[in-house]
Design a protein around this motif. Structure first.
Motif, PDB file in Angstrom:
ATOM      1  N   LEU A   1       0.834  -1.206   0.000  1.00 46.22           N
ATOM      2  CA  LEU A   1       0.000   0.000   0.000  1.00 46.22           C
ATOM      3  C   LEU A   1       0.866   1.252   0.000  1.00 46.22           C
ATOM      4  CD1 LEU A   1      -2.769  -0.958   2.596  1.00 46.22           C
ATOM      5  CD2 LEU A   1      -3.019  -0.816   0.124  1.00 46.22           C
ATOM      6  N   LYS A   2       0.470   2.219  -0.810  1.00 44.46           N
ATOM      7  CA  LYS A   2       1.189   3.491  -0.813  1.00 44.46           C
ATOM      8  C   LYS A   2       0.966   4.241   0.485  1.00 44.46           C
ATOM      9  CE  LYS A   2       1.185   4.138  -5.834  1.00 44.46           C
ATOM     10  NZ  LYS A   2       0.765   5.018  -6.956  1.00 44.46           N
ATOM     11  N   THR A   3      -0.234   4.122   1.049  1.00 41.71           N
ATOM     12  CA  THR A   3      -0.550   4.735   2.338  1.00 41.71           C
ATOM     13  C   THR A   3      -0.997   3.624   3.283  1.00 41.71           C
ATOM     14  OG1 THR A   3      -1.278   6.768   1.253  1.00 41.71           O
ATOM     15  CG2 THR A   3      -1.963   6.425   3.537  1.00 41.71           C
ATOM     16  N   GLN A   4      -0.222   3.350   4.334  1.00 36.83           N
ATOM     17  CA  GLN A   4      -0.526   2.274   5.256  1.00 36.83           C
ATOM     18  C   GLN A   4      -1.744   2.645   6.105  1.00 36.83           C
ATOM     19  OE1 GLN A   4       0.992  -0.712   5.350  1.00 36.83           O
ATOM     20  NE2 GLN A   4       2.180  -0.026   3.561  1.00 36.83           N
ATOM     21  N   GLY A   5      -2.633   1.647   6.289  1.00 39.65           N
ATOM     22  CA  GLY A   5      -3.825   1.886   7.083  1.00 39.65           C
ATOM     23  C   GLY A   5      -4.658   0.624   7.194  1.00 39.65           C
ATOM     24  N   TYR A   6      -5.915   0.772   7.642  1.00 39.79           N
ATOM     25  CA  TYR A   6      -6.814  -0.363   7.822  1.00 39.79           C
ATOM     26  C   TYR A   6      -8.204   0.023   7.342  1.00 39.79           C
ATOM     27  CZ  TYR A   6      -8.491   2.080  11.975  1.00 39.79           C
ATOM     28  OH  TYR A   6      -9.018   3.018  12.833  1.00 39.79           O
ATOM     29  N   ILE A   7      -9.019  -0.990   7.084  1.00 43.19           N
ATOM     30  CA  ILE A   7     -10.405  -0.780   6.636  1.00 43.19           C
ATOM     31  C   ILE A   7     -11.325  -0.939   7.829  1.00 43.19           C
ATOM     32  CG2 ILE A   7     -12.255  -1.687   5.182  1.00 43.19           C
ATOM     33  CD1 ILE A   7     -10.156  -2.523   3.163  1.00 43.19           C
ATOM     34  N   ASP A   8     -12.175   0.034   8.031  1.00 40.95           N
ATOM     35  CA  ASP A   8     -13.117   0.022   9.148  1.00 40.95           C
ATOM     36  C   ASP A   8     -14.508  -0.315   8.616  1.00 40.95           C
ATOM     37  OD1 ASP A   8     -14.556   0.324  11.423  1.00 40.95           O
ATOM     38  OD2 ASP A   8     -13.870   2.366  11.884  1.00 40.95           O
ATOM     39  N   LEU A   9     -15.030  -1.485   9.021  1.00 38.88           N
ATOM     40  CA  LEU A   9     -16.375  -1.915   8.617  1.00 38.88           C
ATOM     41  C   LEU A   9     -17.356  -1.906   9.775  1.00 38.88           C
ATOM     42  CD1 LEU A   9     -15.487  -4.977   6.314  1.00 38.88           C
ATOM     43  CD2 LEU A   9     -15.923  -2.612   5.646  1.00 38.88           C
ATOM     44  N   SER A  10     -16.964  -1.330  10.894  1.00 41.65           N
ATOM     45  CA  SER A  10     -17.869  -1.303  12.041  1.00 41.65           C
ATOM     46  C   SER A  10     -19.071  -0.406  11.770  1.00 41.65           C
ATOM     47  CB  SER A  10     -17.123  -0.827  13.292  1.00 41.65           C
ATOM     48  OG  SER A  10     -16.542   0.459  13.049  1.00 41.65           O
ATOM     49  N   VAL A  11     -18.843   0.739  11.112  1.00 35.29           N
ATOM     50  CA  VAL A  11     -19.922   1.634  10.691  1.00 35.29           C
ATOM     51  C   VAL A  11     -19.636   2.024   9.252  1.00 35.29           C
ATOM     52  CG1 VAL A  11     -21.132   3.797  11.091  1.00 35.29           C
ATOM     53  CG2 VAL A  11     -20.229   2.500  13.032  1.00 35.29           C
ATOM     54  N   GLY A  12     -20.439   1.543   8.318  1.00 32.57           N
ATOM     55  CA  GLY A  12     -20.183   1.816   6.914  1.00 32.57           C
ATOM     56  C   GLY A  12     -18.934   1.085   6.457  1.00 32.57           C
ATOM     57  N   ALA A  13     -18.171   1.743   5.588  1.00 36.61           N
ATOM     58  CA  ALA A  13     -16.918   1.182   5.084  1.00 36.61           C
ATOM     59  C   ALA A  13     -15.989   2.328   4.763  1.00 36.61           C
ATOM     60  CB  ALA A  13     -17.159   0.332   3.848  1.00 36.61           C
ATOM     61  N   SER A  14     -14.824   2.375   5.429  1.00 37.25           N
ATOM     62  CA  SER A  14     -13.894   3.474   5.216  1.00 37.25           C
ATOM     63  C   SER A  14     -12.469   2.982   5.419  1.00 37.25           C
ATOM     64  CB  SER A  14     -14.183   4.639   6.176  1.00 37.25           C
ATOM     65  OG  SER A  14     -14.078   4.186   7.515  1.00 37.25           O
TER      66      SER A  14
END
Length: 425
Positions: free
Chosen positions: A365-378
């Protein structure tokens, strides 16, 4: 006596047909037309057929002459005849079609006549050969000769049948008592978590096991004792192959107990006594107990096997205001935060989410992070020091001002997935 009577009857019938034909004025000038002069004592069925064909030909010729007279411009006609010209024009098309049909029928009659003639000639030839064979013999000698030939044919049939039976018995004995009938090939399909060696051991096929003595029922019973196997089909394929088709129970999760991994299959059944290798068969569950364990097993059971295979580990990570929070570590090095109650529906869109994120040439990934599916998807990027933490202890951080641009670029790709998810729900 009977032959003479039949010939005379055919002769009389032919004469009557010829008389009727003359009375109707259907005499033909064709030299080959059948008439009374052709009648003789050796009248045959072929002559009658020839008579029928010539009679049909005469009718066709008469019809053609009538049409020529009607179409002749020199022939005078009255004023009333002009009214019927249109009808004659329409009828001419029908006459043309009927002429072509009659022509085809005539050709078919010629073919049938020739084939019938050949058949009669062959029959006469066979009859003559049979008569010549017994020529000069008395009735008793003829019967004796026929009896000898009949016995000869019966013996030939018997020898043929006996020869075929002996060959079949020899082939059967060769197959029974030679290595050809020993089981030498085992084809196993459908297994994923149960190895081929385990299946072959349960089948209990030895070096001297033969196709006709091996028990399929026994092999199926031995394989179904394995808790990971749901169903088994065994087929014997000549000359020496056994085909085994295995249907396994899906492994929805793996729990680590002491120094042992215990698989959990469909129906929330733990195989505590299983001693096989189940590494990589399902996601490892960490810190789940009691009702929380049952909830995550239910969520995993509702996922497709393809999605489950993408999950490496699931950690129970509750918060003060969210006791159902979980942290999922994917096999493509992504992390997903979700809720046990809704994760089964949302995780089905994970392949699209992962593909929408920007990556470099090496796949990172060019920008390190995580996917949050607890509310919606971001997608939420990590902080500057987020990369130093381990996966199991990494905390969720608020995005900084300089990370906003990167998040917005990745979030635009997830908005479409959110809309699709909401419409399906």
């Amino acid at each position: 006596m009977d032959d003479n009577k039949r010939k005379s009857d055919r002769k009389l019938r032919a004469i009557k047909r010829a008389e009727k034909r003359r009375n109707r004025g259907l005499e033909s000038t064709d030299d080959h037309t059948f008439n009374e002069n052709d009648l003789s004592d050796d009248l045959t069925y072929d002559d009658e057929e020839r008579y029928k064909i010539h009679r049909k030909q005469d009718e066709v010729n008469d019809n053609q002459e009538d049409r020529k007279e009607k179409n002749d411009p020199k022939t005078p006609y009255s004023i009333n005849d002009k009214e019927s010209d249109t009808q004659a024009t329409k009828a001419s098309k029908n006459h043309t079609e009927s002429d072509s049909k009659k022509h085809r029928k005539k050709n078919n009659n010629k073919l049938s006549f020739n084939s019938l003639k050949d058949f009669n000639n062959q029959r006469k030839t066979r009859k003559q050969e049979k008569q010549d064979k017994y020529e000069g013999m008395s009735l008793q000698e003829k019967r004796e000769q026929q009896r000898i030939e009949r016995r000869k044919r019966q013996k030939q049939i018997q020898y043929t049948v006996i020869t075929i039976l002996v060959l079949l018995i020899l082939l059967f004995l060769i197959y029974m008592f030679t290595p050809l009938s020993r089981i030498s090939h085992i084809n196993i399909t459908g297994n994923k978590n149960v190895s081929n060696s385990q299946i072959e051991k349960a089948l209990d096929i030895k070096d001297n096991s033969r196709m006709y003595t091996y028990s399929k029922k026994k092999g199926i019973n031995n394989l179904e004792k394995n808790d990971l196997i749901k169903n088994v089909e065994i087929d014997k394929q000549l000359p020496n192959t056994v085909n085994v088709k295995v249907t396994e129970n899906d492994v929805v999760g793996i729990v680590k107990e002491k120094n042992k991994y215990v698989p959990i299959i469909e129906g929330n059944k733990e195989l505590k006594n299983y001693d096989g290798d189940i590494a990589g068969s399902g996601p490892i569950l960490d810190d789940f107990k009691g009702d929380d364990k049952d909830s995550i097993i239910k969520a995993l059971s509702n996922m497709s096997s393809d999605i489950r295979d993408m999950i490496s580990e699931i950690k129970y990570a509750p918060e003060q205001n969210n006791q159902n929070r979980i942290l999922m570590f994917m096999k493509d090095d992504m992390q997903v935060v979700g809720n046990m109650d809704t994760i089964a529906k949302k995780i089905q869109y994970y392949p699209q989410m992962s593909q929408s994120l920007s990556r470099d040439d090496s796949g990172n990934l060019k920008t390190q992070g995580y996917i949050d599916l607890s509310v919606g998807a971001s997608f939420i990027p990590y902080g500057d020091n987020g990369g130093s933490d381990s996966k199991s202890d990494q905390n969720v951080r608020q995005k900084s001002q300089e990370e906003t641009v990167a998040k917005d670029e990745l979030q635009s790709a997830l908005n479409k997935i959110n809309e699709q998810s909401d419409s399906n729900n």
